[in-house]
Design a protein around this motif. Structure first.
Motif, PDB file in Angstrom:
ATOM      1  N   ASP A  44      -5.975   7.634 -11.968  1.00 38.87           N
ATOM      2  CA  ASP A  44      -5.621   6.600 -10.991  1.00 38.87           C
ATOM      3  C   ASP A  44      -5.033   7.221  -9.727  1.00 38.87           C
ATOM      4  O   ASP A  44      -5.372   6.826  -8.617  1.00 38.87           O
ATOM      5  N   SER A  48      -6.942   7.220  -5.945  1.00 40.89           N
ATOM      6  CA  SER A  48      -6.373   6.377  -4.900  1.00 40.89           C
ATOM      7  C   SER A  48      -5.738   7.171  -3.754  1.00 40.89           C
ATOM      8  O   SER A  48      -5.580   6.649  -2.667  1.00 40.89           O
ATOM      9  N   GLN A  87       4.199   4.141  -3.268  1.00 43.73           N
ATOM     10  CA  GLN A  87       2.929   3.427  -3.143  1.00 43.73           C
ATOM     11  C   GLN A  87       2.519   2.751  -4.450  1.00 43.73           C
ATOM     12  O   GLN A  87       1.868   1.708  -4.420  1.00 43.73           O
ATOM     13  N   THR A  88       2.839   3.360  -5.579  1.00 42.77           N
ATOM     14  CA  THR A  88       2.459   2.816  -6.885  1.00 42.77           C
ATOM     15  C   THR A  88       3.673   2.781  -7.810  1.00 42.77           C
ATOM     16  O   THR A  88       3.812   3.611  -8.705  1.00 42.77           O
TER      17      THR A  88
END
Length: 105
Positions: A44, A48, A87-88
């Protein structure tokens, strides 16, 4: 009487063998599950952040971090780790997992 002891020993051996096999399966399933979660997290991150300048600039620091097993922590890597976590926020990955993900970009 000796026949009863023989049957008891055989039954005890069968139960013991079954419990070892079950614990081996549970342990194996746990390890595989952990590896899959780690792989999913790094996949992931790497997909991204492929074009992210902050993350791409941290590749050398990430390589040093991984090679030194976490002893060397460069400024660019720290910046990238903070950036990725901002960001995540739902991503639960260790610094080592994130550094390895940065190296796959």
């Amino acid at each position: 009487m000796s026949r009863l002891r023989l049957l008891s020993a055989a039954a005890l051996l069968a139960v013991a063998a079954n419990s070892h096999a079950t614990s081996f399966i549970v342990t194996t399933d746990s390890i595989v599950g952990g590896l899959k979660a780690s792989s999913d997290a790094t996949s992931d991150v790497s997909s991204s952040f492929r074009d992210d300048k902050i993350v791409r600039a941290a590749r050398d620091d990430a390589a040093s971090f991984v090679a030194s097993e976490g002893a060397i922590r460069g400024v660019k890597l720290e910046s990238a780790l903070d950036h990725i976590r901002q960001q995540t926020p739902q991503l639960n990955a260790t610094d080592a997992q994130l550094a390895q993900a940065i190296l796959t970009i």
